[in-house]
Write an enzyme that holds these catalytic residues in place. Sequence first.
Site, PDB file in Angstrom:
ATOM      1  NE  ARG A  57      -2.563  -1.141   3.501  1.00  0.00           N
ATOM      2  CZ  ARG A  57      -2.351  -2.331   4.040  1.00  0.00           C
ATOM      3  NH1 ARG A  57      -2.609  -3.428   3.334  1.00  0.00           N
ATOM      4  NH2 ARG A  57      -1.888  -2.466   5.270  1.00  0.00           N
ATOM      5  CE1 TYR A  95      -2.807   4.046   0.525  1.00  0.00           C
ATOM      6  CE2 TYR A  95      -1.291   3.696   2.350  1.00  0.00           C
ATOM      7  CZ  TYR A  95      -2.521   3.485   1.755  1.00  0.00           C
ATOM      8  OH  TYR A  95      -3.463   2.718   2.392  1.00  0.00           O
ATOM      9  CE1 TYR A 154     -12.486   5.974   4.485  1.00  0.00           C
ATOM     10  CE2 TYR A 154     -11.410   5.732   2.347  1.00  0.00           C
ATOM     11  CZ  TYR A 154     -11.587   5.324   3.652  1.00  0.00           C
ATOM     12  OH  TYR A 154     -10.856   4.268   4.138  1.00  0.00           O
ATOM     13  CG  HIS A 187      -9.761  14.838   8.914  1.00  0.00           C
ATOM     14  ND1 HIS A 187      -8.505  15.144   8.414  1.00  0.00           N
ATOM     15  CD2 HIS A 187     -10.094  15.857   9.742  1.00  0.00           C
ATOM     16  CE1 HIS A 187      -8.103  16.285   8.919  1.00  0.00           C
ATOM     17  NE2 HIS A 187      -9.049  16.745   9.728  1.00  0.00           N
ATOM     18  CB  ALA A 225     -14.174   6.707  10.976  1.00  0.00           C
ATOM     19  CD  GLN A 276      -5.649   1.122   9.100  1.00  0.00           C
ATOM     20  OE1 GLN A 276      -4.483   0.911   9.417  1.00  0.00           O
ATOM     21  NE2 GLN A 276      -5.977   1.811   8.029  1.00  0.00           N
ATOM     22  CB  THR A 329     -13.343   1.724  14.673  1.00  0.00           C
ATOM     23  OG1 THR A 329     -12.989   2.389  13.454  1.00  0.00           O
ATOM     24  CG2 THR A 329     -12.507   2.290  15.812  1.00  0.00           C
TER      25      THR A 329
END
Length: 275
Positions: free
Chosen positions: A77, A81, A103, A105, A135, A177, A246
């Site tokens: 990932r 990024y 999506y 913040h 979230a 996560q 979460t």
Amino acid sequence: MNTTSLSRQDDPRRGSLACVGLGMTLGSHLTPLARSHIEQADVVFAALSDGIVEMWLKRMHPDVRSLQPYYAEGKSRMKTYREWVDLMMTEVRTGKRVCGVFYGHPGIFAWSPRNAIETARSEGFDAHMEPGISAEDCLYADVGIDPGRFGCQHFEASQLLFYERRIDHTGYLVLWQVGLVGDWSLTRFRTGPACRQLLVDVLSQDYPLDHEVIIYRGATLPIEQPRIRRIVLRDLPDVVLTPEETVVLPPASPLKPNLAMRARLEELDKAGAIV
């Protein structure tokens, strides 16, 4: 005057970057300022939670480029990024007004927006982050948590396995996560029960195995409801979790009064020295 001698600050076509948050729920969380950044951009890059949300964004701007295809099974990932940053910066360097839409913040669990802004500023371009409803914000509202009542700690779940962290079990513990806990490689999109059992082993040092665990996922579409599940700690390895969910552990014991400090504060108050 030779236009090639103009500084970037004097160039009306000088590139810029704005990374904005779309919020968690489609349409209802977008701020007017974030909308203006989207509408006034020359090109929009989007990393969103749902294909429907991406389609909705394309109604706001004719040139929306999805960043989701850069994910791939077995691909780090972090490599993805970095590619996102390169894509945005390539357009900024050509003099375009670029808007990255993320999506939630754009500064929370989002490496690319922060790195892109840092890169743009280091090269002399204007760069700005516009916050969005995260979230975390939705969790406080949907689950009914006031972080100011008992205090609240937040950890990316793998940090509890990779590092020695001190947990305060008299406040709320929010773990992000958990569905990816224990992944060193950044190539997986989920990990299995054995990794979650290691997390339980760590948490059981501060919490009883029958302690309540709240599993939360916020709504991303207006027709959805937040998903809230309640289990006990020992059952966490057997529950299927997505990376978006979460985990919250409520306080395990009451706050312990600091009697010595209270006495000192009382002395200051009597002496008129507290203000």
